[in-house]
Scaffold this motif. Structure first.
Motif, PDB file in Angstrom:
ATOM      1  N   SER A   1     -14.944 -64.206 -28.639  1.00 12.92           N
ATOM      2  CA  SER A   1     -14.959 -62.734 -28.643  1.00 12.92           C
ATOM      3  C   SER A   1     -14.405 -62.287 -29.878  1.00 12.92           C
ATOM      4  O   SER A   1     -14.480 -60.797 -30.082  1.00 12.92           O
ATOM      5  CB  SER A   1     -13.575 -62.324 -27.399  1.00 12.92           C
ATOM      6  N   GLY A   2     -13.676 -63.057 -30.797  1.00 18.81           N
ATOM      7  CA  GLY A   2     -13.060 -62.451 -31.980  1.00 18.81           C
ATOM      8  C   GLY A   2     -13.926 -62.849 -33.261  1.00 18.81           C
ATOM      9  O   GLY A   2     -15.012 -62.867 -33.087  1.00 18.81           O
ATOM     10  N   ASP A   3     -13.289 -63.193 -34.363  1.00 22.75           N
ATOM     11  CA  ASP A   3     -13.694 -63.048 -35.673  1.00 22.75           C
ATOM     12  C   ASP A   3     -13.809 -64.695 -35.922  1.00 22.75           C
ATOM     13  O   ASP A   3     -13.085 -65.428 -35.216  1.00 22.75           O
ATOM     14  CB  ASP A   3     -13.016 -62.550 -36.789  1.00 22.75           C
ATOM     15  N   ILE A   4     -14.543 -65.026 -36.866  1.00 27.54           N
ATOM     16  CA  ILE A   4     -14.625 -66.380 -37.434  1.00 27.54           C
ATOM     17  C   ILE A   4     -13.852 -66.275 -38.521  1.00 27.54           C
ATOM     18  O   ILE A   4     -13.920 -65.451 -39.663  1.00 27.54           O
ATOM     19  CB  ILE A   4     -15.927 -67.035 -37.783  1.00 27.54           C
ATOM     20  N   VAL A   5     -12.688 -67.028 -38.693  1.00 30.54           N
ATOM     21  CA  VAL A   5     -11.421 -66.900 -39.808  1.00 30.54           C
ATOM     22  C   VAL A   5     -11.543 -68.034 -40.723  1.00 30.54           C
ATOM     23  O   VAL A   5     -11.430 -69.357 -40.209  1.00 30.54           O
ATOM     24  CB  VAL A   5     -10.285 -66.763 -39.222  1.00 30.54           C
ATOM     25  N   GLY A   6     -11.892 -67.976 -42.039  1.00 28.85           N
ATOM     26  CA  GLY A   6     -11.845 -69.088 -42.986  1.00 28.85           C
ATOM     27  C   GLY A   6     -10.425 -68.845 -43.428  1.00 28.85           C
ATOM     28  O   GLY A   6      -9.839 -68.048 -44.020  1.00 28.85           O
ATOM     29  N   ASP A   7      -9.562 -70.045 -43.289  1.00 34.20           N
ATOM     30  CA  ASP A   7      -8.020 -70.376 -43.565  1.00 34.20           C
ATOM     31  C   ASP A   7      -8.029 -71.235 -44.583  1.00 34.20           C
ATOM     32  O   ASP A   7      -8.042 -72.475 -44.420  1.00 34.20           O
ATOM     33  CB  ASP A   7      -7.407 -70.524 -42.358  1.00 34.20           C
ATOM     34  N   ASP A   8      -7.577 -70.723 -45.773  1.00 35.59           N
ATOM     35  CA  ASP A   8      -7.194 -71.732 -46.932  1.00 35.59           C
ATOM     36  C   ASP A   8      -5.715 -71.493 -47.286  1.00 35.59           C
ATOM     37  O   ASP A   8      -5.327 -71.962 -48.333  1.00 35.59           O
ATOM     38  CB  ASP A   8      -8.082 -71.550 -48.028  1.00 35.59           C
ATOM     39  N   THR A   9      -4.667 -71.231 -46.470  1.00 30.57           N
ATOM     40  CA  THR A   9      -3.495 -70.939 -46.811  1.00 30.57           C
ATOM     41  C   THR A   9      -2.737 -72.347 -46.942  1.00 30.57           C
ATOM     42  O   THR A   9      -1.382 -72.263 -47.451  1.00 30.57           O
ATOM     43  CB  THR A   9      -2.693 -70.342 -45.689  1.00 30.57           C
ATOM     44  N   TYR A  10      -3.315 -73.596 -46.811  1.00 31.03           N
ATOM     45  CA  TYR A  10      -2.512 -74.606 -47.017  1.00 31.03           C
ATOM     46  C   TYR A  10      -2.238 -75.039 -48.662  1.00 31.03           C
ATOM     47  O   TYR A  10      -1.104 -75.424 -49.109  1.00 31.03           O
ATOM     48  CB  TYR A  10      -3.534 -75.880 -46.862  1.00 31.03           C
ATOM     49  N   PHE A  11      -3.226 -74.132 -49.457  1.00 26.25           N
ATOM     50  CA  PHE A  11      -2.990 -74.176 -50.987  1.00 26.25           C
ATOM     51  C   PHE A  11      -2.553 -72.462 -51.261  1.00 26.25           C
ATOM     52  O   PHE A  11      -3.116 -71.595 -50.401  1.00 26.25           O
ATOM     53  CB  PHE A  11      -4.059 -74.280 -51.605  1.00 26.25           C
ATOM     54  N   LEU A  12      -1.941 -72.378 -52.146  1.00 26.44           N
ATOM     55  CA  LEU A  12      -1.648 -70.857 -52.660  1.00 26.44           C
ATOM     56  C   LEU A  12      -2.937 -70.351 -53.380  1.00 26.44           C
ATOM     57  O   LEU A  12      -3.785 -71.268 -53.790  1.00 26.44           O
ATOM     58  CB  LEU A  12      -0.511 -70.874 -53.650  1.00 26.44           C
ATOM     59  N   PHE A  13      -3.398 -69.146 -53.157  1.00 26.10           N
ATOM     60  CA  PHE A  13      -4.490 -68.492 -53.429  1.00 26.10           C
ATOM     61  C   PHE A  13      -4.526 -68.475 -55.035  1.00 26.10           C
ATOM     62  O   PHE A  13      -4.374 -67.484 -55.520  1.00 26.10           O
ATOM     63  CB  PHE A  13      -4.841 -67.390 -52.570  1.00 26.10           C
ATOM     64  N   GLU A  14      -4.744 -69.619 -55.958  1.00 26.72           N
ATOM     65  CA  GLU A  14      -4.864 -69.495 -57.109  1.00 26.72           C
ATOM     66  C   GLU A  14      -6.214 -70.283 -57.582  1.00 26.72           C
ATOM     67  O   GLU A  14      -6.381 -71.521 -57.806  1.00 26.72           O
ATOM     68  CB  GLU A  14      -3.783 -70.370 -57.535  1.00 26.72           C
ATOM     69  N   ARG A  15      -7.266 -69.506 -57.697  1.00 31.95           N
ATOM     70  CA  ARG A  15      -8.466 -70.031 -57.826  1.00 31.95           C
ATOM     71  C   ARG A  15      -8.672 -70.747 -59.132  1.00 31.95           C
ATOM     72  O   ARG A  15      -9.649 -71.741 -59.395  1.00 31.95           O
ATOM     73  CB  ARG A  15      -9.664 -68.934 -57.458  1.00 31.95           C
ATOM     74  N   TYR A  16      -8.143 -70.080 -60.206  1.00 34.66           N
ATOM     75  CA  TYR A  16      -8.470 -70.454 -61.621  1.00 34.66           C
ATOM     76  C   TYR A  16      -7.326 -70.830 -62.354  1.00 34.66           C
ATOM     77  O   TYR A  16      -6.585 -69.707 -62.482  1.00 34.66           O
ATOM     78  CB  TYR A  16      -9.359 -69.381 -62.212  1.00 34.66           C
ATOM     79  N   PRO A  17      -6.831 -72.031 -62.898  1.00 30.08           N
ATOM     80  CA  PRO A  17      -6.017 -72.186 -63.646  1.00 30.08           C
ATOM     81  C   PRO A  17      -5.961 -71.402 -65.156  1.00 30.08           C
ATOM     82  O   PRO A  17      -6.993 -71.152 -65.466  1.00 30.08           O
ATOM     83  CB  PRO A  17      -6.046 -73.748 -63.972  1.00 30.08           C
ATOM     84  N   ASP A  18      -4.782 -71.374 -65.662  1.00 32.70           N
ATOM     85  CA  ASP A  18      -4.719 -70.985 -66.961  1.00 32.70           C
ATOM     86  C   ASP A  18      -5.554 -71.660 -67.873  1.00 32.70           C
ATOM     87  O   ASP A  18      -5.576 -72.943 -67.985  1.00 32.70           O
ATOM     88  CB  ASP A  18      -3.233 -70.726 -67.338  1.00 32.70           C
TER      89      ASP A  18
END
Length: 508
Positions: free
Chosen positions: A160-177
Motif C-alpha cells: 500500500s505504501g512506497d518502495i524505499v531504498g535505504d542506504d543509511t548503514y553508511f553516511l551519505f558521502e558518495r565521492y571522497p575528497d
C-alpha cells in the motif's frame, strides 16, 4: 699567493661536491643496470621511488627515494584490503534485507516496503569467487530479481505504501575528497553507497543502423529513471568509431553523439549511477510489478546525511521489525580477491566504510562514515609498523589524487602481511604476473611469468606496482615501484617497471 689560495678553494669545493654525491663506483652491476633503465629517455624526467628487499633477511636489493612520498593510485587498495582482512576477518559477510513495519497479512504489506543495504558489494551478476577474469552471468539486476522472487514466494501480492531504498548503514558521502568531476561519469568513479547494485553501474550498448546515415540505437540498462539523448549516426564501414558521452553532475540525462561504422561491432560502455539507492528501489518496484505485485506508492530514498549524524537505532539491527526477504553475501575474502585482482574502486570504498561501521565507537566518528573508515585503517597501519609520516590517504581505492605513500611504507605493509595468519588468503588476492587480474599481459618473460604477485596502480602521469617476487635463484623478495610526474604513454612507464623487475629476477 692569491693564485694558490684560489686553487686551494677550488680543490676544497670539488672535494666537498664529490663527498655530497653518491659514490657510483661502489654500485653493483645490478644497481647500475637499474639506474640506466630509470635514467634514460623519458624515464629520466620522471620521479621514481623504488624499494626491493629480501623477505628472509631484510637485505636491500635496490632502493631509490624509498622514503619519499608518491601518489600510489590503486596501490592504495593494498592498505584497505589488508586492514579489512586483518580487522574484519576473512569470514565477514554482508546482509541485504527487505523489511516492513507491519507483517505480511493476506498477501499485503500495509505501508512501505524497505530495501535495506548494509554494504554488500556483490549484488550483481559478477561471478564470485573470481574465476581468473571478470565474468558476468545474467542481467544487471539479478540480485533484485532474487529478492522479488523471495517476496512473491512468501505470498506478497500488494504494497500500500512506497518502495524505499535505504542506504543509511553508511553516511551519505558518495565521492571522497580528491576525486574529479569527470570520474563520476564512468564506472570507475561510481558513487559509494551501502545499497549497491550492479557495481552502481549502468550498461550502455550502442548498435549501428542498417546503412550510413541511419541513427544508431542506444540502450541503457537499467533505465531506472534515466533518459538518453542519442545523436549518434551510422557512418561508412571503414570510418573511425567515435562516440562521445556526457552527463552533467546531478542530471539524469545522458547525452550521446558521434559516429559508429555500419556493420561494425556494438559499442559497450559502463557508466555510473548517481543515487544507487534510488535505482535499487525503482528496480525492485519494477521487478515486483512484473510478478503481478501491485505497488500503490512510488519510490523514495532514505539517506543519512552528515548533518543527520545521530540516528535513533542500531544500524546493524533491522530498520523495521519484519524482515520479509534477505540475501547473504559470500565471505569477505572472496570480495577482497575481486578488489585486488581487477582493481575494483567501488568495492574498496565499501570495505573502507565497513571498517568505519565496525570501529566507530572506539574512534568517535559517525558509524559508516569515510572519516571512521580512514581512522580505522590508519590504526591498523600503525599497528603493522608503518609511520604516520610515510602515508596519507583520503579514500579506499586510490582514485583520490590527494593520496600519498612512500615505497618503504608499502614494503612494510607487504612484509607484515607475509607474516600474517591470513597470509595465504592475502597472497591469493593479488594478480599473478602474465596470468590474471590486471597483469595478464605484463611480466611475461621466462623469469617473471607466474613468479610475481603484485597490485597495479595507474592514472594519468602516475603508475605503481607493489608485491612479491620469487627470483631465478629462489629468493623471495618484496618490492614497491612508483613513478609520478612522468609524461610517457602508460605502457612505456609500466614497461620500465617490468624491465626493472626482470633484471632483479635474473640477478638474485
Amino acid at each position: 699567493m692569491k693564485k694558490l689560495l684560489a686553487v686551494c678553494c677550488f680543490v676544497f669545493s670539488m672535494l666537498a661536491l664529490a663527498a655530497a654525491q653518491p659514490n657510483k663506483s661502489h654500485k653493483s652491476p645490478l644497481a647500475t643496470r637499474i639506474d640506466k633503465l630509470l635514467d634514460e629517455g623519458q624515464s629520466a624526467q620522471a620521479h621514481w621511488g623504488v624499494l626491493v628487499a629480501d623477505l628472509k633477511d631484510a637485505r636491500v636489493v635496490f632502493a631509490r627515494n624509498e622514503h619519499k612520498l608518491f601518489a600510489p593510485a590503486s596501490n592504495t587498495k593494498l592498505f584497505t584490503t589488508a586492514a579489512a582482512l586483518e580487522t574484519l576477518g576473512p569470514k565477514f559477510t554482508f546482509r541485504t534485507t527487505v523489511e516492513a513495519a507491519t507483517p505480511l497479512t493476506e498477501g499485503q504489506v500495509a505501508g512501505d516496503l524497505v530495501l535495506v543495504g548494509r554494504g554488500d558489494p556483490n549484488l550483481s551478476p559478477r561471478v564470485v569467487p573470481y574465476p581468473g577474469r571478470s565474468e558476468y552471468s545474467a542481467s544487471p539486476m539479478i540480485a533484485i530479481d532474487k529478492l522479488a522472487d523471495q517476496l512473491f514466494a512468501a505470498g506478497l501480492r500488494s504494497v500500500s505504501g512506497d518502495i524505499v531504498g535505504d542506504d543509511t548503514y553508511f553516511l551519505f558521502e558518495r565521492y571522497p575528497d580528491g576525486w574529479t568531476v569527470d570520474d563520476t561519469l564512468w564506472d570507475y568513479g561510481a558513487p559509494v553507497s551501502a545499497l549497491t547494485v550492479n557495481d552502481n553501474e549502468l550498461w550502455l550498448t550502442v548498435t549501428p543502423g542498417d546503412k550510413p546515415g541511419d541513427s544508431a540505437q542506444a540502450v541503457l540498462e537499467p533505465m531506472a529513471g534515466f533518459s538518453v539523448e542519442n545523436r549518434i549516426r551510422t557512418v561508412e564501414k571503414d570510418a573511425p568509431h567515435r562516440i562521445q558521452i556526457n552527463r552533467e553532475p546531478g542530471s539524469k540525462l545522458f547525452e550521446l553523439w558521434g559516429e559508429i561504422p555500419v556493420g561494425g561491432s556494438d559499442s559497450h560502455q559502463r557508466l555510473a549511477m548517481d543515487d544507487p539507492a534510488e535505482v535499487a528501489a525503482r528496480c525492485l518496484r519494477e521487478a515486483l510489478s512484473a510478478r503481478g505485485v501491485a505497488v500503490r506508492g512510488g519510490v523514495r530514498m532514505r539517506h543519512r546525511r552528515a548533518i543527520d549524524r545521530d540516528i535513533d537505532r542500531d544500524i546493524d539491527a533491522p530498520a523495521s521489525p519484519f524482515v520479509l526477504a534477505a540475501v547473504e553475501s559470500l565471505p569477505l575474502a572472496a570480495d577482497l580477491k575481486v578488489i585486488n585482482k581487477v582493481s575494483q574502486n567501488l568495492h574498496a570504498e565499501i570495505v573502507l566504510r565497513t571498517l568505519g561501521v565496525a570501529h566507530h565507537e572506539l574512534l568517535g566518528k559517525p558509524p559508516g562514515s569515510l572519516a571512521a573508515g580512514l581512522e580505522a585503517r590508519k590504526a591498523f597501519l600503525l599497528k603493522a609498523g608503518l609511520t604516520s609520516e610515510e602515508f596519507y590517504f583520503l579514500d579506499g581505492s586510490g582514485l583520490s589524487r590527494a593520496d600519498v605513500v612512500a615505497p618503504a611504507a608499502t614494503v612494510q605493509l607487504l612484509t607484515y602481511m607475509d607474516a600474517s595468519p591470513n597470509r595465504e588468503i592475502w597472497l591469493d588476492t593479488l594478480p599473478i604476473a602474465g596470468t590474471d587480474g590486471s597483469l595478464p599481459s605484463r611480466l611475461q618473460t621466462s623469469c617473471t611469468l607466474g613468479k610475481i604477485l603484485a597490485k597495479t596502480g595507474t592514472y594519468r602521469h602516475t603508475a605503481a606496482l607493489s608485491g612479491y617476487m620469487t627470483t631465478s635463484h629462489g629468493h623471495r623478495l618484496v618490492f614497491s615501484i612508483m613513478v609520478n610526474n612522468h609524461n610517457m604513454p602508460a605502457r612505456d612507464a609500466t614497461r620500465v617497471m617490468d624491465n626493472v623487475l626482470d633484471e632483479i629476477c635474473r640477478a638474485q
